[in-house]
Design a protein around this motif. Sequence first.
Motif, PDB file in Angstrom:
ATOM      1  N   ASP A   1      29.867  84.290  69.569  1.00  0.00           N
ATOM      2  CA  ASP A   1      29.300  84.916  71.164  1.00  0.00           C
ATOM      3  C   ASP A   1      27.753  84.502  71.764  1.00  0.00           C
ATOM      4  OD1 ASP A   1      30.583  85.661  73.529  1.00  0.00           O
ATOM      5  OD2 ASP A   1      30.125  87.456  73.390  1.00  0.00           O
ATOM      6  N   CYS A   2      27.574  83.029  71.349  1.00  0.00           N
ATOM      7  CA  CYS A   2      25.540  83.015  71.879  1.00  0.00           C
ATOM      8  C   CYS A   2      26.331  81.932  72.849  1.00  0.00           C
ATOM      9  CB  CYS A   2      25.201  83.640  71.504  1.00  0.00           C
ATOM     10  SG  CYS A   2      25.286  82.365  69.483  1.00  0.00           S
ATOM     11  N   TYR A   3      27.009  81.048  72.552  1.00  0.00           N
ATOM     12  CA  TYR A   3      27.127  79.434  73.179  1.00  0.00           C
ATOM     13  C   TYR A   3      28.307  79.471  74.033  1.00  0.00           C
ATOM     14  CZ  TYR A   3      24.832  78.752  68.870  1.00  0.00           C
ATOM     15  OH  TYR A   3      24.864  78.664  67.110  1.00  0.00           O
ATOM     16  N   PRO A   4      27.801  80.085  75.600  1.00  0.00           N
ATOM     17  CA  PRO A   4      28.759  79.903  76.627  1.00  0.00           C
ATOM     18  C   PRO A   4      28.729  78.472  76.723  1.00  0.00           C
ATOM     19  CG  PRO A   4      26.529  80.800  77.532  1.00  0.00           C
ATOM     20  CD  PRO A   4      26.534  81.108  76.052  1.00  0.00           C
ATOM     21  N   ASN A   5      27.995  77.693  77.636  1.00  0.00           N
ATOM     22  CA  ASN A   5      27.991  76.534  77.732  1.00  0.00           C
ATOM     23  C   ASN A   5      28.657  75.339  76.894  1.00  0.00           C
ATOM     24  OD1 ASN A   5      26.294  76.120  80.416  1.00  0.00           O
ATOM     25  ND2 ASN A   5      25.135  77.142  79.252  1.00  0.00           N
ATOM     26  N   ALA A   6      28.615  76.081  74.836  1.00  0.00           N
ATOM     27  CA  ALA A   6      29.557  75.167  74.783  1.00  0.00           C
ATOM     28  C   ALA A   6      30.847  75.563  74.457  1.00  0.00           C
ATOM     29  CB  ALA A   6      28.520  75.125  73.053  1.00  0.00           C
ATOM     30  N   SER A   7      30.962  76.553  74.582  1.00  0.00           N
ATOM     31  CA  SER A   7      32.078  77.106  74.646  1.00  0.00           C
ATOM     32  C   SER A   7      33.319  76.309  75.944  1.00  0.00           C
ATOM     33  CB  SER A   7      32.237  78.526  74.698  1.00  0.00           C
ATOM     34  OG  SER A   7      33.863  79.068  74.860  1.00  0.00           O
ATOM     35  N   ILE A   8      32.136  76.225  76.906  1.00  0.00           N
ATOM     36  CA  ILE A   8      33.249  75.264  78.107  1.00  0.00           C
ATOM     37  C   ILE A   8      33.395  74.311  77.742  1.00  0.00           C
ATOM     38  CG2 ILE A   8      32.523  74.726  80.648  1.00  0.00           C
ATOM     39  CD1 ILE A   8      31.325  77.540  81.077  1.00  0.00           C
ATOM     40  N   ALA A   9      32.024  73.483  77.533  1.00  0.00           N
ATOM     41  CA  ALA A   9      32.156  72.124  76.694  1.00  0.00           C
ATOM     42  C   ALA A   9      34.301  71.905  75.938  1.00  0.00           C
ATOM     43  CB  ALA A   9      31.679  71.731  76.056  1.00  0.00           C
ATOM     44  N   TYR A  10      33.937  72.723  74.531  1.00  0.00           N
ATOM     45  CA  TYR A  10      35.105  72.823  73.938  1.00  0.00           C
ATOM     46  C   TYR A  10      36.052  73.241  74.765  1.00  0.00           C
ATOM     47  CZ  TYR A  10      31.955  71.329  69.871  1.00  0.00           C
ATOM     48  OH  TYR A  10      31.502  70.233  69.713  1.00  0.00           O
ATOM     49  N   ARG A  11      36.341  73.910  75.241  1.00  0.00           N
ATOM     50  CA  ARG A  11      37.412  74.349  76.169  1.00  0.00           C
ATOM     51  C   ARG A  11      38.032  73.228  76.743  1.00  0.00           C
ATOM     52  NH1 ARG A  11      36.887  79.320  79.178  1.00  0.00           N
ATOM     53  NH2 ARG A  11      34.340  78.595  78.815  1.00  0.00           N
ATOM     54  N   ILE A  12      37.265  72.418  77.694  1.00  0.00           N
ATOM     55  CA  ILE A  12      37.295  70.959  78.200  1.00  0.00           C
ATOM     56  C   ILE A  12      38.197  70.076  77.493  1.00  0.00           C
ATOM     57  CG2 ILE A  12      36.364  69.509  80.040  1.00  0.00           C
ATOM     58  CD1 ILE A  12      34.286  71.807  81.632  1.00  0.00           C
ATOM     59  N   PHE A  13      37.063  69.755  76.474  1.00  0.00           N
ATOM     60  CA  PHE A  13      37.638  68.849  75.376  1.00  0.00           C
ATOM     61  C   PHE A  13      39.060  69.009  74.345  1.00  0.00           C
ATOM     62  CE2 PHE A  13      37.845  68.126  70.957  1.00  0.00           C
ATOM     63  CZ  PHE A  13      38.130  66.338  71.195  1.00  0.00           C
ATOM     64  N   LEU A  14      39.195  70.352  74.472  1.00  0.00           N
ATOM     65  CA  LEU A  14      40.680  70.408  73.718  1.00  0.00           C
ATOM     66  C   LEU A  14      41.539  70.502  75.106  1.00  0.00           C
ATOM     67  CD1 LEU A  14      39.854  73.490  72.043  1.00  0.00           C
ATOM     68  CD2 LEU A  14      40.271  70.911  70.942  1.00  0.00           C
ATOM     69  N   THR A  15      41.348  70.536  75.972  1.00  0.00           N
ATOM     70  CA  THR A  15      42.166  70.676  77.050  1.00  0.00           C
ATOM     71  C   THR A  15      43.154  69.089  77.449  1.00  0.00           C
ATOM     72  OG1 THR A  15      41.788  72.734  78.117  1.00  0.00           O
ATOM     73  CG2 THR A  15      42.934  71.410  79.630  1.00  0.00           C
TER      74      THR A  15
ATOM     75  N   ASP B   1      29.614  72.739  86.125  1.00  0.00           N
ATOM     76  CA  ASP B   1      29.766  74.131  85.731  1.00  0.00           C
ATOM     77  C   ASP B   1      28.844  74.182  85.019  1.00  0.00           C
ATOM     78  OD1 ASP B   1      31.658  74.871  87.660  1.00  0.00           O
ATOM     79  OD2 ASP B   1      33.747  75.271  86.724  1.00  0.00           O
ATOM     80  N   VAL B   2      29.187  73.728  83.868  1.00  0.00           N
ATOM     81  CA  VAL B   2      28.178  73.247  82.728  1.00  0.00           C
ATOM     82  C   VAL B   2      26.433  72.935  83.161  1.00  0.00           C
ATOM     83  CG1 VAL B   2      27.502  73.023  80.288  1.00  0.00           C
ATOM     84  CG2 VAL B   2      29.818  72.803  81.498  1.00  0.00           C
ATOM     85  N   ASP B   3      25.415  73.731  82.589  1.00  0.00           N
ATOM     86  CA  ASP B   3      23.716  73.370  83.254  1.00  0.00           C
ATOM     87  C   ASP B   3      24.075  72.922  81.387  1.00  0.00           C
ATOM     88  OD1 ASP B   3      20.978  74.189  81.768  1.00  0.00           O
ATOM     89  OD2 ASP B   3      21.372  73.642  84.521  1.00  0.00           O
ATOM     90  N   ILE B   4      23.111  70.801  82.021  1.00  0.00           N
ATOM     91  CA  ILE B   4      22.857  70.279  81.185  1.00  0.00           C
ATOM     92  C   ILE B   4      22.104  70.500  79.866  1.00  0.00           C
ATOM     93  CG2 ILE B   4      21.787  68.819  82.521  1.00  0.00           C
ATOM     94  CD1 ILE B   4      22.940  66.797  81.174  1.00  0.00           C
ATOM     95  N   ASN B   5      20.588  70.996  80.065  1.00  0.00           N
ATOM     96  CA  ASN B   5      19.640  71.731  79.451  1.00  0.00           C
ATOM     97  C   ASN B   5      20.341  72.640  78.505  1.00  0.00           C
ATOM     98  OD1 ASN B   5      18.396  69.470  80.664  1.00  0.00           O
ATOM     99  ND2 ASN B   5      17.568  70.972  82.199  1.00  0.00           N
ATOM    100  N   ASP B   6      21.454  73.913  78.768  1.00  0.00           N
ATOM    101  CA  ASP B   6      21.358  74.884  78.166  1.00  0.00           C
ATOM    102  C   ASP B   6      22.652  73.823  77.034  1.00  0.00           C
ATOM    103  OD1 ASP B   6      20.101  76.316  79.602  1.00  0.00           O
ATOM    104  OD2 ASP B   6      21.580  77.740  80.386  1.00  0.00           O
ATOM    105  N   LEU B   7      23.141  72.920  77.474  1.00  0.00           N
ATOM    106  CA  LEU B   7      24.474  72.849  76.577  1.00  0.00           C
ATOM    107  C   LEU B   7      23.722  72.232  75.945  1.00  0.00           C
ATOM    108  CD1 LEU B   7      27.418  71.870  75.851  1.00  0.00           C
ATOM    109  CD2 LEU B   7      27.117  70.014  77.503  1.00  0.00           C
TER     110      LEU B   7
END
Length: 156
Positions: free
Chosen positions: A86-100, A51-57
């Motif tokens: 509110d300008c890092y959508p892929n990093a937000s997903i990564a941190y939510r996965i990390f914390l989960t 779900d996360v684009d690697i280059n964007d992340l």
Amino acid sequence: MAIASLKSRFEQLKTFGSILGFLFDSEKLKSLGEKELRECCLTFHSTYTSDVDINDLYSELKVLQSTLPNTLLFATDILEFIKSVDCYPNASIAYRIFLTVLVTVAIVPVTVASAERIFSKLKLIKTYLRSSMSEERLNGLAMLSIEKELFGKHRC
């Protein structure tokens, strides 16, 4: 069995740390060079999500390294910072996965004793002599027996 469960849990934490440890705090994230950060993003992407684009992340984390405050921030603080900007959508997903994953691996109890206790109590309550008991009464007795600490030390 408990020792084996604990060993398994610590092995999971080691694996988790090797894959997602770079997201643990701001100091760790800021210490990574470009090559290391790219490798961490690639490992994260291949292990957890497409779900996360690697280059964007990678780009977002690279910018995040320079925009984070110089104080030590842990993952929850970094996620709050990301949400506020509110300008890092892929990093937000990564941190939510990390914390989960962190909560799932680190905090979930070693055994599922509460579920086993419920079924054990149901076996004690519903004997062959009480097989004609109504569903409502069975549920009531089960709740009283399972949660007896709430009702005092009286036997059900």
